[in-house]
Write an enzyme that holds these catalytic residues in place. Structure first.
Site, mmCIF file in Angstrom:
data_model
loop_
_atom_site.group_PDB
_atom_site.id
_atom_site.type_symbol
_atom_site.label_atom_id
_atom_site.label_comp_id
_atom_site.label_asym_id
_atom_site.label_seq_id
_atom_site.Cartn_x
_atom_site.Cartn_y
_atom_site.Cartn_z
ATOM 1 N N GLY A 74 0.837 -1.211 0.000
ATOM 2 C CA GLY A 74 0.000 0.000 0.000
ATOM 3 C C GLY A 74 0.862 1.248 0.000
ATOM 4 C CG HIS A 105 12.759 37.598 1.437
ATOM 5 N ND1 HIS A 105 12.775 36.610 0.476
ATOM 6 C CD2 HIS A 105 14.045 38.024 1.579
ATOM 7 C CE1 HIS A 105 14.017 36.471 0.026
ATOM 8 N NE2 HIS A 105 14.810 37.309 0.680
ATOM 9 C CB ILE A 122 -4.350 -2.027 1.964
ATOM 10 C CG1 ILE A 122 -5.077 -2.911 2.980
ATOM 11 C CG2 ILE A 122 -3.117 -2.743 1.427
ATOM 12 C CD1 ILE A 122 -5.853 -4.048 2.342
HETATM 13 P P1 NAD Z 1 -4.376 4.939 2.277
HETATM 14 O O1 NAD Z 1 -5.768 4.876 1.827
HETATM 15 O O2 NAD Z 1 -3.695 6.248 2.423
HETATM 16 O O3 NAD Z 1 -3.441 4.090 1.304
HETATM 17 C C1 NAD Z 1 -3.687 2.752 1.043
HETATM 18 C C2 NAD Z 1 -2.998 2.394 -0.251
HETATM 19 O O4 NAD Z 1 -3.054 0.999 -0.407
HETATM 20 C C3 NAD Z 1 -3.665 3.003 -1.478
HETATM 21 O O5 NAD Z 1 -2.685 3.613 -2.277
HETATM 22 C C4 NAD Z 1 -4.314 1.812 -2.161
HETATM 23 O O6 NAD Z 1 -4.380 1.950 -3.556
HETATM 24 C C5 NAD Z 1 -3.371 0.706 -1.755
HETATM 25 N N1 NAD Z 1 -3.934 -0.632 -1.753
HETATM 26 C C6 NAD Z 1 -5.184 -1.026 -1.396
HETATM 27 N N2 NAD Z 1 -5.299 -2.358 -1.493
HETATM 28 C C7 NAD Z 1 -4.101 -2.816 -1.928
HETATM 29 C C8 NAD Z 1 -3.591 -4.099 -2.203
HETATM 30 N N3 NAD Z 1 -4.339 -5.181 -2.042
HETATM 31 N N4 NAD Z 1 -2.317 -4.209 -2.628
HETATM 32 C C9 NAD Z 1 -1.530 -3.102 -2.778
HETATM 33 N N5 NAD Z 1 -1.975 -1.862 -2.526
HETATM 34 C C10 NAD Z 1 -3.236 -1.722 -2.087
HETATM 35 O O7 NAD Z 1 -4.356 4.115 3.640
HETATM 36 P P2 NAD Z 1 -3.273 3.992 4.777
HETATM 37 O O8 NAD Z 1 -1.951 4.459 4.319
HETATM 38 O O9 NAD Z 1 -3.422 2.626 5.333
HETATM 39 O O10 NAD Z 1 -3.811 5.031 5.835
HETATM 40 C C11 NAD Z 1 -5.121 4.873 6.409
HETATM 41 C C12 NAD Z 1 -5.717 6.190 6.784
HETATM 42 O O11 NAD Z 1 -5.009 6.788 7.846
HETATM 43 C C13 NAD Z 1 -5.700 7.148 5.609
HETATM 44 O O12 NAD Z 1 -7.037 7.401 5.252
HETATM 45 C C14 NAD Z 1 -5.074 8.394 6.109
HETATM 46 O O13 NAD Z 1 -5.899 9.491 5.897
HETATM 47 C C15 NAD Z 1 -4.874 8.181 7.598
HETATM 48 N N6 NAD Z 1 -3.496 8.593 7.898
HETATM 49 C C16 NAD Z 1 -3.196 9.914 7.770
HETATM 50 C C17 NAD Z 1 -1.900 10.342 7.975
HETATM 51 C C18 NAD Z 1 -1.582 11.779 7.808
HETATM 52 O O14 NAD Z 1 -2.504 12.592 7.771
HETATM 53 N N7 NAD Z 1 -0.325 12.175 7.703
HETATM 54 C C19 NAD Z 1 -0.903 9.450 8.310
HETATM 55 C C20 NAD Z 1 -1.242 8.113 8.395
HETATM 56 C C21 NAD Z 1 -2.551 7.705 8.210
#
Ligand code: NAD
Ligand code: FAD
Length: 469
Positions: free
Chosen positions: A183, A448, A274
């Site tokens: 992911g 700046h 994911i």
């Molecule tokens: P995400 O939704 O950001 O990313 C998940 C990724 O996994 C996506 O790119 C998706 O296409 C991919 N994916 C899905 N199924 C897959 C598979 N079977 N094989 C390979 N890739 C696959 O989710 P996350 O990174 O787990 O984070 C979860 C949530 O936590 C997010 O919604 C995010 O908003 C939140 N979060 C936010 C922050 C931040 O604001 N800095 C930090 C960490 C988490």
């Protein structure tokens, strides 16, 4: 408004940034408040196993990288052999978590919010059972958050530390030789960056053809270039179909997302990241007749009322971005609505930030989304390389992109990659909240030398008149 028919005016289930903020705001407004939390400490995912510990690890690993990479030599900082003590970094992270979760406990006491320790479940719309005792409340707010989405065939076991989720990846006992991240979203890139900086080889396997879904395409492409340059291996358009753990190694089976020949990939550690799914199991929602939508979320209206009278919902458990600041703002709004005030959250202006180095941030529409909505857009871009402060600080990567409506010049979205993009995006959010045009930003005096001048120049570029390129 104390109503003595009930034990509480408001009972909130869950003490994450949604729930604890709602509890404090409701108490500030004179309501009698309780908050049920099943975790040992308050603060939810964000403070315990999310935003805060991940940022502690990001910050600490950046410091190590700075020292170990020799990057400080140009400033005359000469270091001998740089050694790394993972236990110390993990202890610093635990300390940050302890301080902040304890801080919420202090705020609850200060505001006279009762912490009901245990798992909350509905008996009826005004009665919640926690640890075998029933509590009544005129209003109940569901703020139960979310947890990791499992990947079939890839079983997480954080205790073993070989196949882990984000919680496990925040506490690995040693730096893995090869970390495979499943992911390429926010968690994968943030925690992948941490362990890469600490010495792991990192491979990111992403199902889609690009990282960071939901962000502007220019940003997604540039991010991929930067992460590759940093040494991450990116396997885009690829899916994991199986994972076998043998001894201390995992072997993943990979397949092109569109189907095709299998291959295997060995890892010392696999991070499953994911996505996350709403926490609704065990709430006994059937007792109040509250259904979930097709994505397993609780639907709430713009005042955060569910379809059941007296039951409200906020944060990760309802639709919208799963972000702490979105949950917090909803917490304030729901408390104000319950108190008879008008609580509003503008869901069109919720910034999002990926805390990698450089940081990646955005607010509002992507260029594609703006076009899909039928807007004719004008775009201004400005590279960080041409920003005097970024250049002086040796932080040349990234750019700012301002997307404006061609007819009205109103800013529809701002996207940036820059070392301090997370701080810079606040001004863009504020400008958009005030309905700014790109000209408003372009003619606002920016201090700046600051990275934020790149936002001004990108805004100037919307009408073709930046100074420094
Ligand atoms: P995400 O939704 O950001 O990313 C998940 C990724 O996994 C996506 O790119 C998706 O296409 C991919 N994916 C899905 N199924 C897959 C598979 N079977 N094989 C390979 N890739 C696959 O989710 P996350 O990174 O787990 O984070 C979860 C949530 O936590 C997010 O919604 C995010 O908003 C939140 N979060 C936010 C922050 C931040 O604001 N800095 C930090 C960490 C988490
Ligand atoms: P949560 O924080 O999930 O809190 C819900 C609480 O409810 C939990 O403590 C849970 O134990 C409790 N609970 C659940 N059910 C019950 C029940 N029935 N009875 C009693 N208690 C219950 N977001 C950002 O904006 N910035 C970041 O930098 C960021 N980094 C993250 C890093 C990681 C590794 C992760 C996993 C997430 C990150 N997030 C980040 C997302 C952020 O943590 C969530 O969006 C936020 O915590 C959601 O808040 P919430 O109040 O809705 O729920």
């Amino acid at each position: 408004m104390a109503d003595h028919t009930y034990d509480y005016d408001v009972l909130i289930i869950g003490s994450g940034p949604g729930g604890y903020v709602a509890a404090i705001r409701a108490a500030q407004l004179g309501l009698k408040v309780a908050c049920a939390e099943s975790r040992e400490t308050l603060g939810g995912t964000c403070l315990n196993v999310g935003c805060i510990p991940s940022k502690a690890m990001l910050h600490g690993s950046e410091k190590f990288d700075e020292a170990a990479s020799g990057a400080l030599a140009r400033y005359g900082v000469k270091l001998g052999k740089v050694e790394f003590d993972l236990a110390a970094l993990l202890a610093d992270k635990d300390d940050a978590v302890k301080g902040l979760t304890g801080g919420i406990e202090f705020l609850f006491k200060k505001n006279k919010v009762d912490w009901l320790k245990g798992h909350g479940a509905f008996k009826d719309a005004h009665t919640v059972e926690v640890a075998g005792k029933a509590y009544t409340a005129k209003n109940v707010v569901i703020a139960t958050g979310s947890s990791v989405t499992p990947l079939p065939g890839v079983e997480v076991d954080n205790a073993k530390g070989i196949v882990v989720d984000s919680t496990g990846a925040l506490a690995l006992p040693k730096v893995p030789g090869h970390l495979v991240v499943i992911g390429g979203g926010v968690i994968g890139l943030e925690l992948g960056s941490v362990w890469r900086r600490l010495g792991a080889k990192v491979t990111v396997v992403e199902f889609l053809d690009q990282l960071l879904p939901g962000m502007d395409m220019d940003v997604r492409k540039e991010a991929a270039k930067i992460f590759k340059k940093q040494g991450m291996e990116l396997r885009l358009s690829t899916k994991v179909t199986a994972c076998a753990v043998k001894g201390k190694k995992a072997t993943l089976t990979l397949e092109p997302a569109a189907g095709g020949a299998n291959e295997t990939l060995d890892a010392d550690c696999v991070l499953v990241s994911i996505g996350r799914r709403p926490n609704t199991a065990g709430l006994a929602l059937e007792n109040i007749g509250l259904d979930l939508n097709a994505r397993g979320q609780i639907e709430a209206d713009h005042e955060f009322r569910t379809k059941v009278d007296g039951v409200w919902a906020i944060g990760d458990v309802i639709p919208g971005p799963m972000l702490a600041h979105k949950a917090e703002d909803e917490g304030i709004a729901v408390a104000e609505n319950i108190a008879g005030l008008t609580g509003i959250v503008n869901h069109d202006v919720i910034p999002s930030v990926v805390y990698t180095m450089p940081e990646i941030a955005g607010v509002g529409l992507t260029e594609d989304q703006a076009k899909e909505k039928g807007a004719e857009v004008k775009v201004g871009k400005f590279p960080m390389l041409a920003n005097s402060r970024a250049k002086t600080n040796h932080e040349p990567d990234g750019f700012v992109k301002v997307i404006a409506d061609a007819a009205t010049d109103r800013v529809l979205g701002v996207w940036c990659i820059a070392s301090v993009a997370g701080t810079m995006i606040a001004q863009a959010a504020q400008a958009m909240e005030f309905g700014a045009t790109s000209e408003d930003i372009a003619y606002t005096c920016h201090a700046h030398p600051t990275h934020s001048e790149a936002i001004k120049e990108a805004a100037m570029a919307v009408t073709g008149k930046p100074i420094h390129i």
